[in-house]
Design a protein around this motif. Structure first.
Motif, PDB file in Angstrom:
ATOM      1  N   ALA A   7     -46.735  25.575  -8.001  1.00 56.37           N
ATOM      2  CA  ALA A   7     -47.937  25.854  -7.200  1.00 56.37           C
ATOM      3  C   ALA A   7     -48.361  24.619  -6.415  1.00 56.37           C
ATOM      4  O   ALA A   7     -48.686  24.706  -5.223  1.00 56.37           O
ATOM      5  N   LYS A   8     -48.341  23.454  -7.069  1.00 63.63           N
ATOM      6  CA  LYS A   8     -48.699  22.208  -6.374  1.00 63.63           C
ATOM      7  C   LYS A   8     -47.688  21.885  -5.279  1.00 63.63           C
ATOM      8  O   LYS A   8     -48.043  21.396  -4.209  1.00 63.63           O
ATOM      9  N   MET A   9     -46.409  22.169  -5.568  1.00 57.15           N
ATOM     10  CA  MET A   9     -45.368  21.926  -4.564  1.00 57.15           C
ATOM     11  C   MET A   9     -45.612  22.761  -3.317  1.00 57.15           C
ATOM     12  O   MET A   9     -45.547  22.259  -2.188  1.00 57.15           O
ATOM     13  N   TYR A  10     -45.915  24.057  -3.499  1.00 54.25           N
ATOM     14  CA  TYR A  10     -46.149  24.916  -2.340  1.00 54.25           C
ATOM     15  C   TYR A  10     -47.373  24.457  -1.541  1.00 54.25           C
ATOM     16  O   TYR A  10     -47.384  24.537  -0.308  1.00 54.25           O
ATOM     17  N   GLU A  11     -48.408  24.002  -2.236  1.00 56.91           N
ATOM     18  CA  GLU A  11     -49.580  23.476  -1.528  1.00 56.91           C
ATOM     19  C   GLU A  11     -49.192  22.325  -0.611  1.00 56.91           C
ATOM     20  O   GLU A  11     -49.737  22.171   0.486  1.00 56.91           O
ATOM     21  N   GLU A  12     -48.249  21.498  -1.069  1.00 58.75           N
ATOM     22  CA  GLU A  12     -47.834  20.334  -0.291  1.00 58.75           C
ATOM     23  C   GLU A  12     -46.882  20.704   0.838  1.00 58.75           C
ATOM     24  O   GLU A  12     -47.136  20.361   2.005  1.00 58.75           O
ATOM     25  N   ILE A  13     -45.797  21.420   0.525  1.00 56.28           N
ATOM     26  CA  ILE A  13     -44.771  21.641   1.544  1.00 56.28           C
ATOM     27  C   ILE A  13     -45.142  22.760   2.519  1.00 56.28           C
ATOM     28  O   ILE A  13     -44.516  22.888   3.570  1.00 56.28           O
ATOM     29  N   LEU A  14     -46.163  23.558   2.186  1.00 59.40           N
ATOM     30  CA  LEU A  14     -46.655  24.593   3.104  1.00 59.40           C
ATOM     31  C   LEU A  14     -48.091  24.295   3.529  1.00 59.40           C
ATOM     32  O   LEU A  14     -48.889  25.194   3.771  1.00 59.40           O
ATOM     33  N   SER A  15     -48.416  23.008   3.639  1.00 53.61           N
ATOM     34  CA  SER A  15     -49.805  22.600   3.878  1.00 53.61           C
ATOM     35  C   SER A  15     -50.321  22.988   5.257  1.00 53.61           C
ATOM     36  O   SER A  15     -51.529  22.983   5.498  1.00 53.61           O
ATOM     37  N   SER A  16     -49.439  23.330   6.203  1.00 51.08           N
ATOM     38  CA  SER A  16     -49.888  23.764   7.541  1.00 51.08           C
ATOM     39  C   SER A  16     -50.123  25.265   7.617  1.00 51.08           C
ATOM     40  O   SER A  16     -50.575  25.764   8.646  1.00 51.08           O
ATOM     41  N   GLN A  17     -49.819  25.981   6.537  1.00 52.49           N
ATOM     42  CA  GLN A  17     -49.827  27.437   6.582  1.00 52.49           C
ATOM     43  C   GLN A  17     -51.183  28.005   7.011  1.00 52.49           C
ATOM     44  O   GLN A  17     -51.248  29.003   7.732  1.00 52.49           O
ATOM     45  N   LYS A  18     -52.261  27.358   6.591  1.00 52.25           N
ATOM     46  CA  LYS A  18     -53.597  27.878   6.900  1.00 52.25           C
ATOM     47  C   LYS A  18     -54.241  27.190   8.107  1.00 52.25           C
ATOM     48  O   LYS A  18     -55.377  27.490   8.464  1.00 52.25           O
ATOM     49  N   LEU A  19     -53.529  26.243   8.723  1.00 48.90           N
ATOM     50  CA  LEU A  19     -54.073  25.555   9.888  1.00 48.90           C
ATOM     51  C   LEU A  19     -53.826  26.386  11.141  1.00 48.90           C
ATOM     52  O   LEU A  19     -52.806  27.060  11.264  1.00 48.90           O
ATOM     53  N   THR A  20     -54.764  26.323  12.076  1.00 49.31           N
ATOM     54  CA  THR A  20     -54.645  27.125  13.292  1.00 49.31           C
ATOM     55  C   THR A  20     -54.332  26.287  14.531  1.00 49.31           C
ATOM     56  O   THR A  20     -53.980  26.837  15.569  1.00 49.31           O
ATOM     57  N   ALA A  21     -54.454  24.970  14.435  1.00 50.47           N
ATOM     58  CA  ALA A  21     -54.196  24.124  15.600  1.00 50.47           C
ATOM     59  C   ALA A  21     -53.838  22.719  15.149  1.00 50.47           C
ATOM     60  O   ALA A  21     -54.303  22.256  14.101  1.00 50.47           O
TER      61      ALA A  21
END
Length: 349
Positions: free
Chosen positions: A197-211
Motif C-alpha cells: 500500500a505504501k509502495m503504491y502511494e509512492e509510485i502512483l503519487s501523480s494519480q490524483k493530481l490534475t495538473a
C-alpha cells in the motif's frame, strides 16, 4: 475557542479518500480541534452542470483561528487536494465551506457566514443535523429548512463510510495473496499488505493530481537564431495500465525557446516524474511530456524520445528479455523542419 461548522463535498475520483484527507489535514493544524464528524451521504449535484454525484459530510470543530485565517487554511487544503475552480457549481475533488462561525455574521467579499446557500441545500443540512449542538441558535431554522426541502428533487442517501485508501489496498493485497494460494498470515507476509500500500502511494503519487505545477519559468535574451535546449537520458519508472507491471527507461527532451522563455532545467525531470507516476502507457507518457511543455512555454518546438523496457513483455506473454521500445513526439520546428529533427535524433546517439 470558537465553535465552527463546516460542510465538505467531493465528486471526482476517490471521493471519500479526498474527504478523509481533508479531515486529516484540518486535524493536523494545531489551532483546530475536530469534535464531531457526520455520517457520510451520497447526494445529487445542483447548479445545472452535468457531473457525478457528490459525497458529503459535515464537521464540528473548535478553533482559535479568526474566520479569515480559517478560510485561508481551508483554501490551502483545497489547493493541496487539487481543487480547481474553473466552473461555478462544477465538479471538484474537494469543496469545504464554513457554515457557521459561532453565532457571528459576516457579509464580506470572500466570506459570508452563515453560508448564503446553507438553507437551500439539503446535502448540507442533513449532514449538519447529525452534529448540530442542541440549542444552537440556528437549530430551529435548520430543521424547518430540511422539512421544506425534503421531496423537492435533492436526492440524498446515507452510505457506508469507506476505509482509507491505504487500508483498502491492504485488504485487496491480502485477498490476492489468498487467491494465489499464499497464507497472508505467515511470518514473511504479515507486513506485505502495508508495504505494498505504501509502495503504491509512492509510485502512483501523480494519480490524483490534475495538473503539473512544480515548475518555474525564466527569461533570457531572445535571439534570431533557434537555440535548442536538450536534456537527455533522464531515467523514469512507471506502471503499465494494462497489467500493472513496471516499465522503465530513459526520456530525452528538447525544446526551442520562443521570446526568451525557458523553464528551469531541473523542472524537466520533475515533469517526467509527474507524468510517469501514474498508471499509463509509454505512448501517453511521451505525448504528455511534450504537450505539457508546449502548454507551459509555448516554444517554437518540442521533441521527446522515450526508450523503455516493459516487464509485461519480459516477465509474461512472449517473454522477450532486454527488448527496447522507442516512442517519439515532435511538434513545431521539430515536426516541420527535417534538418532540426535529424540534428536532435543524432545528438541521442
Amino acid at each position: 475557542m470558537q465553535t465552527v461548522y463546516l460542510s465538505l463535498g467531493s465528486n471526482i475520483g476517490d471521493k471519500q479518500a479526498y474527504l478523509q484527507e481533508a479531515v486529516n489535514l484540518l486535524g493536523q493544524n494545531s489551532a483546530i480541534l475536530i469534535e464531531k464528524k457526520s455520517k457520510v451521504y451520497q447526494t445529487s449535484p445542483v447548479g445545472g452542470v452535468p457531473q457525478d454525484d457528490f459525497v458529503n459530510i459535515a464537521l464540528k470543530l473548535s478553533t482559535t483561528l479568526e474566520a479569515e485565517s480559517l478560510l485561508e487554511v481551508i483554501h490551502d487544503i483545497e489547493g493541496k487536494l487539487n481543487r480547481v475552480r474553473a466552473i461555478h457549481w462544477g465538479p471538484r475533488t474537494i469543496d469545504i465551506d464554513i457554515l457557521f462561525y459561532g453565532t457571528e455574521k459576516f457579509r464580506e467579499e470572500h466570506l459570508t457566514v452563515p453560508h448564503k446557500e446553507l438553507f437551500n441545500r439539503l446535502f448540507v443540512l442533513i449532514p449538519l443535523m447529525d452534529i448540530l449542538e442542541e440549542g444552537f441558535e440556528y437549530e430551529t431554522q435548520v430543521k424547518q429548512a430540511i422539512s421544506k426541502l425534503e421531496g423537492k428533487g435533492q436526492k440524498i442517501i446515507e452510505i457506508p463510510e469507506e476505509k482509507t485508501a491505504r487500508k483498502r489496498i491492504e485488504n485487496a493485497v491480502r485477498d490476492i495473496l489468498t487467491a494465489v494460494g499464499e497464507n497472508p498470515e505467515r511470518e514473511g507476509l504479515l507486513e506485505t499488505p502495508e508495504r505494498v500500500a505504501k509502495m503504491y502511494e509512492e509510485i502512483l503519487s501523480s494519480q490524483k493530481l490534475t495538473a503539473f505545477e512544480e515548475y518555474k519559468l525564466f527569461k533570457i535574451e531572445a535571439t534570431e537564431q533557434n537555440q535548442t535546449i536538450l536534456i537527455k537520458d533522464i531515467p523514469f519508472y512507471s506502471m503499465c495500465e494494462h497489467h500493472m507491471l513496471p516499465f522503465f527507461g530513459k526520456a530525452n527532451v528538447a525544446y526551442i525557446p520562443k521570446d526568451g522563455n525557458i523553464i528551469g532545467l531541473s523542472k524537466i525531470p520533475r515533469l517526467i516524474n509527474y507524468v510517469s507516476r501514474k498508471l499509463s502507457v509509454q505512448e501517453n507518457i511521451t505525448r504528455d511530456i511534450a504537450e505539457i511543455l508546449n502548454d507551459i512555454l509555448q516554444p517554437k518546438g518540442v521533441a521527446v524520445v522515450v526508450e523503455a523496457r516493459h516487464m509485461c513483455i519480459e516477465m509474461r506473454g512472449v517473454k522477450k528479455g532486454n527488448s527496447q521500445t522507442r516512442t517519439s513526439f515532435f511538434s513545431g520546428e521539430f515536426e516541420e523542419n527535417r534538418e532540426t529533427r535529424l540534428e536532435f535524433l543524432e545528438s541521442l546517439t
